[in-house]
Design a protein around this motif. Structure first.
Motif, PDB file in Angstrom:
ATOM      1  N   GLN A   1       0.844  -1.184   0.000  1.00  0.00           N
ATOM      2  CA  GLN A   1       0.000   0.000   0.000  1.00  0.00           C
ATOM      3  C   GLN A   1       0.885   1.242   0.000  1.00  0.00           C
ATOM      4  OE1 GLN A   1      -3.688  -0.100   2.681  1.00  0.00           O
ATOM      5  NE2 GLN A   1      -2.289  -1.478   3.739  1.00  0.00           N
ATOM      6  N   HIS A   2       0.486   2.233  -0.800  1.00  0.00           N
ATOM      7  CA  HIS A   2       1.114   3.537  -0.661  1.00  0.00           C
ATOM      8  C   HIS A   2       0.546   4.183   0.600  1.00  0.00           C
ATOM      9  CE1 HIS A   2       2.308   7.684  -1.434  1.00  0.00           C
ATOM     10  NE2 HIS A   2       3.111   7.238  -2.377  1.00  0.00           N
ATOM     11  N   PRO A   3       1.324   4.991   1.321  1.00  0.00           N
ATOM     12  CA  PRO A   3       0.782   5.652   2.515  1.00  0.00           C
ATOM     13  C   PRO A   3      -0.486   6.455   2.231  1.00  0.00           C
ATOM     14  CG  PRO A   3       3.164   5.839   2.504  1.00  0.00           C
ATOM     15  CD  PRO A   3       2.790   5.213   1.188  1.00  0.00           C
ATOM     16  N   ARG A   4      -0.647   6.973   1.010  1.00  0.00           N
ATOM     17  CA  ARG A   4      -1.869   7.733   0.704  1.00  0.00           C
ATOM     18  C   ARG A   4      -3.106   6.835   0.740  1.00  0.00           C
ATOM     19  NH1 ARG A   4       0.398   7.624  -4.594  1.00  0.00           N
ATOM     20  NH2 ARG A   4       1.410   9.602  -4.147  1.00  0.00           N
ATOM     21  N   HIS A   5      -2.918   5.536   0.442  1.00  0.00           N
ATOM     22  CA  HIS A   5      -4.055   4.621   0.526  1.00  0.00           C
ATOM     23  C   HIS A   5      -4.452   4.389   1.981  1.00  0.00           C
ATOM     24  CE1 HIS A   5      -6.071   0.591   0.446  1.00  0.00           C
ATOM     25  NE2 HIS A   5      -6.711   1.184  -0.543  1.00  0.00           N
ATOM     26  N   VAL A   6      -3.465   4.210   2.846  1.00  0.00           N
ATOM     27  CA  VAL A   6      -3.744   4.071   4.280  1.00  0.00           C
ATOM     28  C   VAL A   6      -4.436   5.332   4.792  1.00  0.00           C
ATOM     29  CG1 VAL A   6      -2.710   3.701   6.558  1.00  0.00           C
ATOM     30  CG2 VAL A   6      -1.745   2.561   4.548  1.00  0.00           C
ATOM     31  N   TYR A   7      -3.981   6.479   4.308  1.00  0.00           N
ATOM     32  CA  TYR A   7      -4.564   7.772   4.702  1.00  0.00           C
ATOM     33  C   TYR A   7      -6.006   7.862   4.226  1.00  0.00           C
ATOM     34  CZ  TYR A   7      -4.430  12.819   5.700  1.00  0.00           C
ATOM     35  OH  TYR A   7      -4.659  14.076   6.214  1.00  0.00           O
ATOM     36  N   ALA A   8      -6.271   7.439   2.986  1.00  0.00           N
ATOM     37  CA  ALA A   8      -7.631   7.491   2.445  1.00  0.00           C
ATOM     38  C   ALA A   8      -8.577   6.571   3.214  1.00  0.00           C
ATOM     39  CB  ALA A   8      -7.616   7.105   0.962  1.00  0.00           C
ATOM     40  N   VAL A   9      -8.094   5.390   3.581  1.00  0.00           N
ATOM     41  CA  VAL A   9      -8.919   4.469   4.380  1.00  0.00           C
ATOM     42  C   VAL A   9      -9.233   5.087   5.736  1.00  0.00           C
ATOM     43  CG1 VAL A   9      -8.934   2.226   5.529  1.00  0.00           C
ATOM     44  CG2 VAL A   9      -8.078   2.413   3.181  1.00  0.00           C
ATOM     45  N   ALA A  10      -8.257   5.806   6.300  1.00  0.00           N
ATOM     46  CA  ALA A  10      -8.484   6.462   7.593  1.00  0.00           C
ATOM     47  C   ALA A  10      -9.533   7.565   7.466  1.00  0.00           C
ATOM     48  CB  ALA A  10      -7.174   7.035   8.121  1.00  0.00           C
ATOM     49  N   ILE A  11      -9.540   8.276   6.347  1.00  0.00           N
ATOM     50  CA  ILE A  11     -10.563   9.300   6.121  1.00  0.00           C
ATOM     51  C   ILE A  11     -11.947   8.658   6.085  1.00  0.00           C
ATOM     52  CG2 ILE A  11     -11.518  10.807   4.328  1.00  0.00           C
ATOM     53  CD1 ILE A  11      -8.728  11.788   3.750  1.00  0.00           C
ATOM     54  N   GLU A  12     -12.059   7.535   5.400  1.00  0.00           N
ATOM     55  CA  GLU A  12     -13.344   6.832   5.334  1.00  0.00           C
ATOM     56  C   GLU A  12     -13.800   6.415   6.733  1.00  0.00           C
ATOM     57  OE1 GLU A  12     -16.731   5.096   3.573  1.00  0.00           O
ATOM     58  OE2 GLU A  12     -15.211   6.429   2.715  1.00  0.00           O
ATOM     59  N   GLY A  13     -12.872   5.854   7.512  1.00  0.00           N
ATOM     60  CA  GLY A  13     -13.226   5.459   8.872  1.00  0.00           C
ATOM     61  C   GLY A  13     -13.614   6.637   9.735  1.00  0.00           C
ATOM     62  N   ARG A  14     -12.917   7.770   9.567  1.00  0.00           N
ATOM     63  CA  ARG A  14     -13.233   8.972  10.331  1.00  0.00           C
ATOM     64  C   ARG A  14     -14.621   9.508   9.972  1.00  0.00           C
ATOM     65  NH1 ARG A  14      -9.399  12.623  12.378  1.00  0.00           N
ATOM     66  NH2 ARG A  14      -7.984  10.835  12.345  1.00  0.00           N
ATOM     67  N   ALA A  15     -14.996   9.407   8.688  1.00  0.00           N
ATOM     68  CA  ALA A  15     -16.315   9.877   8.258  1.00  0.00           C
ATOM     69  C   ALA A  15     -17.426   9.057   8.918  1.00  0.00           C
ATOM     70  CB  ALA A  15     -16.421   9.804   6.740  1.00  0.00           C
ATOM     71  N   TRP A  16     -17.261   7.748   8.949  1.00  0.00           N
ATOM     72  CA  TRP A  16     -18.262   6.899   9.597  1.00  0.00           C
ATOM     73  C   TRP A  16     -18.324   7.177  11.094  1.00  0.00           C
ATOM     74  CZ3 TRP A  16     -21.626   3.046   7.824  1.00  0.00           C
ATOM     75  CH2 TRP A  16     -21.599   2.820   6.442  1.00  0.00           C
ATOM     76  N   GLN A  17     -17.160   7.380  11.706  1.00  0.00           N
ATOM     77  CA  GLN A  17     -17.128   7.665  13.139  1.00  0.00           C
ATOM     78  C   GLN A  17     -17.824   8.985  13.448  1.00  0.00           C
ATOM     79  OE1 GLN A  17     -13.152   7.991  14.684  1.00  0.00           O
ATOM     80  NE2 GLN A  17     -13.807   8.038  16.809  1.00  0.00           N
ATOM     81  N   GLU A  18     -17.546  10.013  12.637  1.00  0.00           N
ATOM     82  CA  GLU A  18     -18.140  11.322  12.879  1.00  0.00           C
ATOM     83  C   GLU A  18     -19.643  11.323  12.626  1.00  0.00           C
ATOM     84  OE1 GLU A  18     -17.487  15.858  11.198  1.00  0.00           O
ATOM     85  OE2 GLU A  18     -15.745  14.510  11.351  1.00  0.00           O
ATOM     86  N   ALA A  19     -20.093  10.516  11.670  1.00  0.00           N
ATOM     87  CA  ALA A  19     -21.525  10.458  11.352  1.00  0.00           C
ATOM     88  C   ALA A  19     -22.319   9.767  12.459  1.00  0.00           C
ATOM     89  CB  ALA A  19     -21.739   9.740  10.033  1.00  0.00           C
ATOM     90  N   GLY A  20     -21.668   8.942  13.231  1.00  0.00           N
ATOM     91  CA  GLY A  20     -22.366   8.243  14.300  1.00  0.00           C
ATOM     92  C   GLY A  20     -23.078   7.006  13.793  1.00  0.00           C
TER      93      GLY A  20
END
Length: 217
Positions: free
Chosen positions: A68-87
């Motif tokens: 994985q490129h680090p940007r892919h790990v970063y993008a997956v983290a953004i997705e997880g953060r969006a779900w977390q913030e949405a509740g």
């Protein structure tokens, strides 16, 4: 690396199993000795890379690299953060509950079940999905406070040795894939370290924002 007696026995057993599996199920390798599962014929030379796989043989055993490129790990983290913030969303299992059965007539008097049709998500579920989408768009534009450092982890499987590798390389051709495989080989042989290869390298918000135009092509 220090092994206990039990770990050493397990390591030797897995080694024999890997060698036997490779003898009985040989890979189809490229002229350069690589297992290449993907084609790069339609990959632009300036496209950003996200992830890839490559394999090679070392001491009669398969090595499979999941990169994985680090940007892919970063993008997956953004997705997880969006779900977390949405509740948490509503308990609306629209994919499996309330399915409509579709039949096809077989002969003159019988019918056969051939498919299912899912019902529409509830209004509440659709609003939750839209909330996640809105948050994801904002976080994608702004980035998040996170830094992804190069890393690698080795895993012994029955059919191969797996390497999970995060490294800031671009892989858009078989030549660049070969460079990735060469790096993994040197890491396994302890001929180098990620700290030596990428000193002080970490992928963070500034890198993500700088690449915005390239990602949107």
């Amino acid at each position: 690396m220090v092994y206990s007696l039990t770990q050493l026995k397990k390591h030797k057993l897995l080694t024999r199993m890997q060698q036997q599996y490779h003898r009985n199920h040989p890979w189809r390798l490229s002229p350069g000795g690589l297992y290449i599962p993907h084609s790069y014929q339609e990959t632009p030379p300036d496209r950003l890379s996200w992830w890839d796989d490559v394999g090679f043989i070392l001491n009669g055993r398969r090595i499979i690299v999941w990169w994985q490129h680090p940007r892919h790990v970063y993008a997956v983290a953004i997705e997880g953060r969006a779900w977390q913030e949405a509740g948490p969303g509503p308990q609306d299992d629209w994919l499996t509950e309330g399915l409509k059965k579709n039949y096809r007539r077989v002969g003159t008097s019988r019918k056969k079940l051939v498919s299912y049709t899912c019902r529409e998500p509830s209004d509440e579920a659709q609003r939750h999905d839209q909330r996640i989408c809105t948050i994801r768009q904002r976080l994608t534009a702004e980035g998040i406070d996170m830094e992804v450092a190069p890393s690698w982890r080795l895993e012994q499987l029955k059919w191969a040795t797996g390497i999970s590798l995060v490294a800031p390389l671009e892989v858009r051709s078989e030549t660049e894939l070969a460079a990735l495989a060469a790096l993994a080989r040197r890491l396994v042989r302890q001929e180098t370290t990620l700290q030596k290869e990428f000193p002080g390298n970490g992928y963070a918000r500034a890198d993500w924002v700088r690449e915005t135009a390239q990602r949107e092509r």
